[in-house]
Write a protein that holds these residues in place. Structure first.
Motif, short mmCIF file in Angstrom:
data_model
loop_
_atom_site.label_atom_id
_atom_site.label_comp_id
_atom_site.label_asym_id
_atom_site.label_seq_id
_atom_site.Cartn_x
_atom_site.Cartn_y
_atom_site.Cartn_z
N LEU A 192 0.84 -1.19 0.00
CA LEU A 192 0.00 0.00 0.00
C LEU A 192 0.88 1.24 0.00
O LEU A 192 1.86 1.30 0.75
N PRO A 193 0.57 2.23 -0.81
CA PRO A 193 1.40 3.45 -0.79
C PRO A 193 1.19 4.22 0.52
O PRO A 193 0.09 4.21 1.08
N PRO A 194 2.22 4.85 1.02
CA PRO A 194 2.03 5.68 2.22
C PRO A 194 1.16 6.89 1.89
O PRO A 194 1.11 7.36 0.75
N ILE A 195 0.45 7.37 2.88
CA ILE A 195 -0.37 8.56 2.70
C ILE A 195 0.11 9.64 3.65
O ILE A 195 0.69 9.35 4.70
N VAL A 196 -0.12 10.88 3.26
CA VAL A 196 0.27 12.01 4.10
C VAL A 196 -0.85 12.22 5.12
O VAL A 196 -1.99 12.53 4.77
N ALA A 197 -0.52 12.03 6.40
CA ALA A 197 -1.56 12.08 7.42
C ALA A 197 -0.94 12.36 8.78
O ALA A 197 0.30 12.37 8.95
N HIS A 198 -1.82 12.60 9.75
CA HIS A 198 -1.41 12.67 11.16
C HIS A 198 -1.45 11.24 11.70
O HIS A 198 -2.52 10.73 12.04
N ALA A 199 -0.34 10.59 11.74
CA ALA A 199 -0.28 9.17 12.09
C ALA A 199 -0.90 8.90 13.46
O ALA A 199 -1.65 7.93 13.64
N ASP A 200 -0.58 9.73 14.45
CA ASP A 200 -1.09 9.49 15.79
C ASP A 200 -2.62 9.62 15.83
O ASP A 200 -3.29 8.88 16.55
N GLN A 201 -3.16 10.56 15.04
CA GLN A 201 -4.61 10.70 15.00
C GLN A 201 -5.26 9.46 14.39
O GLN A 201 -6.29 8.97 14.89
N LEU A 202 -4.70 8.94 13.30
CA LEU A 202 -5.26 7.74 12.68
C LEU A 202 -5.16 6.55 13.63
O LEU A 202 -6.08 5.72 13.70
N ARG A 203 -4.06 6.45 14.35
CA ARG A 203 -3.92 5.36 15.32
C ARG A 203 -5.03 5.46 16.37
O ARG A 203 -5.59 4.45 16.81
N GLN A 204 -5.34 6.68 16.77
CA GLN A 204 -6.41 6.88 17.75
C GLN A 204 -7.75 6.43 17.18
O GLN A 204 -8.57 5.81 17.88
N VAL A 205 -8.02 6.73 15.90
CA VAL A 205 -9.28 6.30 15.27
C VAL A 205 -9.37 4.79 15.24
O VAL A 205 -10.40 4.20 15.62
N PHE A 206 -8.28 4.12 14.79
CA PHE A 206 -8.30 2.65 14.72
C PHE A 206 -8.51 2.05 16.10
O PHE A 206 -9.29 1.09 16.26
N LEU A 207 -7.83 2.59 17.09
CA LEU A 207 -7.94 2.06 18.45
C LEU A 207 -9.38 2.21 18.97
O LEU A 207 -9.94 1.27 19.56
N ASN A 208 -9.97 3.34 18.73
CA ASN A 208 -11.33 3.57 19.23
C ASN A 208 -12.32 2.59 18.60
O ASN A 208 -13.17 2.01 19.29
N ILE A 209 -12.22 2.38 17.28
CA ILE A 209 -13.16 1.48 16.60
C ILE A 209 -12.92 0.04 17.03
O ILE A 209 -13.87 -0.74 17.23
N ILE A 210 -11.66 -0.36 17.21
CA ILE A 210 -11.37 -1.73 17.64
C ILE A 210 -11.90 -1.97 19.05
O ILE A 210 -12.49 -3.03 19.34
#
Length: 475
Positions: A349-367
């Protein structure tokens, strides 16, 4: 002798009286025959008018109405050669237009002249030979008159088509060109036929106006419903903005109180770290604790600024790596909850320009939400892939997190991303609201698909290129 002469005279008188009586009887018989003929003609015409009325009742357009009328006019008036109907086409009533004729042929010029005369009349008119010729001589040029005179009828019936004060047109009935003349008793019948015609035409106009009004009403109701929907959406957005502002104000008020013990804990861990040898096995857990405390501090800062644009830094984030790190963080929690994890992460998968810590928080919350939805255990599936809704559109990175839990009732789904909305007994209603806010700032969106008793899938769609607003915020 005198008696004989008296008898002869008496007999002659009786004979004269008898002849007179016979003459009166013959006259009465002729009168009775004429009366019967008149009654038969009257009944025939009344039956014809009833037939016309019944035919007009089932007519749904003006062309059908006028065609029926001109055809029945020839049957209604014996000796009729042609019949015409002229109607005013446009407001104001300036021009008469021929709408129907029977039989169909080229319309003589005199018909348009008669149409103008009949349309202005208050009631039906009967115009016979000399009067008709005089009227046409008054209206037509001499050259045209000579060419057209061979087509003139011997007699004409003109009946205006009007309802109340509105003029709609005229009915013209022309006799044969030989010797037939209409009678004044024909006037009530031609006027009755005209009245039936105008009633049928007016009913069609009323139906058309009613249909147009119904369409306008439906359109107005649709526009009103759309306006109400926009108003409701604006009010909901205003309410949500107020809630978001409340989150920011609440977070700002408690951030100081939370940050103080956080910094104390971080400093304590730093001092402990200084006393540990470099190869101590506890250093790994100490590092994890420090990282998570730092993340808690960043979460508090983000909650405080929730209603304002984020100021974090953008980096090239590897989505698969973020998903693995998040799953590793909750491995113990998932194992204790008897949740089996399946990963289907697309390679390369190509890397995307993002706030990595914010996305980690989203994944953690949904999991964690998925884990809560499976109190008796279950299966958690995490997928990542590139998709495109249309071939011409750019690729989108999709992350789906599915569980086999209790599912979400349909009435709750529209409110899942509203601040403070929760179905958990001890929930705050902020997790999904914050997650949706983060994904929106990245130019993406979150989709929810859930079936009660089957499970739920959250799909996170992220663009490969960051939106301009995210770049500006990162700077």
């Amino acid at each position: 002798m005198i008696e004989r002469e008296d008898a002869i005279a008496y007999i002659a008188k009786l004979e004269r009286e008898l002849q007179a009586a016979q003459s009166r009887i013959a006259a009465l018989e002729r009168e009775a025959a004429l009366y019967l003929q008149h009654n038969r003609d009257l009944n025939r015409r009344l039956a014809a008018l009833l037939s016309v009325s019944a035919a007009l009742l089932i007519a749904h357009d003006i062309d059908t109405v006028v065609t029926i009328v001109v055809q029945r006019a020839i049957e209604l008036f014996p000796g009729t050669a042609t019949a015409y109907i002229y109607l005013f086409e446009h407001e104001p009533e300036e021009r008469l237009q021929l709408r129907a004729s029977a039989p169909e042929h080229t319309t003589p010029l005199f018909c348009s002249i008669l149409a103008g005369i009949g349309a202005k009349a208050p009631r039906a008119l009967l115009i016979n030979g000399p009067e008709l010729e005089y009227l046409l001589h008054q209206q037509q040029p001499e050259a045209t008159l000579v060419r057209d005179s061979r087509q003139w009828p011997q007699s004409v019936l003109l009946a205006p088509l009007r309802i109340e004060r509105q003029r709609m047109g005229v009915l013209i009935v022309c006799s044969e060109q030989l010797s037939h003349l209409y009678h004044p008793r024909d006037l009530p019948f031609v006027q009755a036929l005209a009245d039936l015609t105008v009633i049928a035409i007016d009913e069609i106009h009323q139906r058309q106006r009613a249909t147009a009004l119904q369409h306008d009403l439906a359109l107005t109701q649709s526009l009103r419903a759309e306006a109400e929907a926009r108003l409701n959406a604006a009010q909901a957005q205003l309410l949500q903005s107020a809630k978001l502002a409340a989150v920011g104000e609440l977070s700002a008020s408690v951030a100081h109180e939370i940050n103080n013990p956080l910094y104390a804990a971080r400093n304590s861990l730093y001092l402990v770290e200084q006393d540990l040898p470099p190869d101590a096995p506890q250093r790994t857990f100490l590092t994890i604790a420090q990282q998570e405390l730092s993340r808690i501090a960043r979460i508090i800062t983000r909650m405080r600024d929730f209603y304002r644009p984020s100021r974090g830094e953008l980096t090239n984030a590897n989505i698969n790596a973020l998903l693995r790190e998040t799953l590793e963080l909750v491995t113990t929690h998932l194992r204790h909850s008897h949740v089996t994890v399946h990963t289907q992460l697309a390679p390369d998968l190509p890397p995307i320009v993002a706030h990595a810590d914010q996305l980690r928080q989203v994944f953690l919350n949904i999991i964690l939400n998925a884990c809560d939805a499976m109190p008796g255990g279950g299966e958690l599936t995490v997928r990542s892939e590139l998709i495109a809704s249309r071939p011409e559109e750019p690729m989108t990175l999709a992350v789906s997190i599915s569980d086999t839990g209790v599912g979400i009732d349909p009435e709750h789904i529209p409110h899942l991303f509203e601040p403070f909305y929760t179905t958990k007994p001890h929930g705050t209603g902020l997790g999904l609201a914050i997650s949706a806010h983060i994904i929106t700032q990245h130019g993406g969106r979150i989709l929810v698909d859930s079936q009660p008793g089957v499970g739920t899938t959250f799909t996170i769609l992220l663009p490969l290129e960051p939106p301009p607003t995210a770049v500006a915020q990162g700077q």
